[in-house]
Motif scaffolding. Structure first.
Motif, PDB file in Angstrom:
ATOM      1  N   LYS A   1       0.662  -1.219  -0.034  1.00 17.99           N
ATOM      2  CA  LYS A   1       0.030   0.101  -0.085  1.00 17.99           C
ATOM      3  C   LYS A   1       0.686   1.250  -0.110  1.00 17.99           C
ATOM      4  O   LYS A   1       0.299   2.170  -0.031  1.00 17.99           O
ATOM      5  N   LYS A   2       2.137   1.167   0.023  1.00 20.71           N
ATOM      6  CA  LYS A   2       2.782   2.558   0.127  1.00 20.71           C
ATOM      7  C   LYS A   2       4.025   2.290  -0.923  1.00 20.71           C
ATOM      8  O   LYS A   2       5.011   1.714  -0.838  1.00 20.71           O
TER       9      LYS A   2
ATOM     10  N   HIS B   1     -12.802   2.803  -5.557  1.00 19.57           N
ATOM     11  CA  HIS B   1     -11.533   2.820  -4.864  1.00 19.57           C
ATOM     12  C   HIS B   1     -11.865   3.037  -3.253  1.00 19.57           C
ATOM     13  O   HIS B   1     -12.242   3.985  -2.937  1.00 19.57           O
ATOM     14  N   SER B   2     -11.456   1.900  -2.572  1.00 20.52           N
ATOM     15  CA  SER B   2     -11.674   1.958  -1.148  1.00 20.52           C
ATOM     16  C   SER B   2     -10.666   3.036  -0.430  1.00 20.52           C
ATOM     17  O   SER B   2     -11.227   3.697   0.507  1.00 20.52           O
ATOM     18  N   ASP B   3      -9.643   3.406  -1.034  1.00 19.84           N
ATOM     19  CA  ASP B   3      -8.657   4.210  -0.420  1.00 19.84           C
ATOM     20  C   ASP B   3      -8.550   5.472  -1.422  1.00 19.84           C
ATOM     21  O   ASP B   3      -7.518   5.358  -2.116  1.00 19.84           O
ATOM     22  N   GLN B   4      -9.533   6.432  -1.259  1.00 15.81           N
ATOM     23  CA  GLN B   4      -9.620   7.419  -1.869  1.00 15.81           C
ATOM     24  C   GLN B   4      -8.342   8.391  -1.971  1.00 15.81           C
ATOM     25  O   GLN B   4      -7.936   8.852  -3.262  1.00 15.81           O
ATOM     26  N   ILE B   5      -7.960   8.627  -0.934  1.00 12.39           N
ATOM     27  CA  ILE B   5      -6.778   9.648  -0.721  1.00 12.39           C
ATOM     28  C   ILE B   5      -5.474   9.065  -1.479  1.00 12.39           C
ATOM     29  O   ILE B   5      -4.743   9.752  -2.439  1.00 12.39           O
ATOM     30  N   ARG B   6      -5.198   7.535  -1.267  1.00 17.50           N
ATOM     31  CA  ARG B   6      -4.125   7.215  -2.194  1.00 17.50           C
ATOM     32  C   ARG B   6      -4.268   6.932  -3.483  1.00 17.50           C
ATOM     33  O   ARG B   6      -3.355   7.324  -4.374  1.00 17.50           O
TER      34      ARG B   6
END
Length: 155
Positions: free
Chosen positions: A65-66, A98-103
């Motif tokens: 994730k990073k 997308h579950s992680d909008q910021i990312r």
């Protein structure tokens, strides 16, 4: 009696100002909806199309994730303006899942919008704009010297 004072601007300040103005042109282009079609394409990039978005592919397939993504623009206010604009595009897209909008915005849409804006504003191809994006902003020698002297002072 008037006293005329000459305000001396160091080369470092001039270089920083010029870069900020250049970046402002990119921000203005993005917010004026200059990259919206490109971003919409990135959001709906089907696998059958020739011009597949490799950032979207990487994001979709990446289990880690990073993954560091260069920002190119360093000014927090300018980053916030672009982020807000990209958020509004994403929120108006019915197929957004997308579950992680910021990312997703920072890893996929932000680079795509900067690259598209670089291509148009600087009159270069998308490939040249992407290469420029990946190299990062040009740092003037005076800025580098100033930074090095600050580091030495702190040691």
């Amino acid at each position: 009696m008037y006293v005329c004072m000459q305000i001396s601007k160091s080369p470092q300040h001039v270089a920083e100002r010029n870069r900020k103005l250049s970046n402002r042109a990119l921000v203005d282009f993005i917010v004026a909806r200059g990259t919206d079609d490109h971003i919409q394409f990135s959001l709906h990039s089907p696998s059958s199309m020739d011009k597949k978005n490799h950032r979207l592919d990487t994001f979709s397939k990446c289990s880690i994730k990073k993954v560091p993504v260069p920002l190119f623009i360093e000014d927090r206010e300018q980053i916030d303006i672009i982020y807000t604009h990209l958020t509004s595009i994403l929120n108006s897209t019915p197929t957004h899942t997308h579950s992680d909008q910021i990312r997703f915005i920072m890893d996929v849409l932000f680079p795509e919008s900067i690259i598209c804006a670089l291509a148009v504003v600087e009159h270069v191809s998308i490939l040249e704009a992407e290469e420029k994006f990946l190299r990062g902003p040009v740092i003037d020698a005076s800025e580098r010297e100033h930074f090095d002297s600050r580091i030495k002072k702190n040691n």
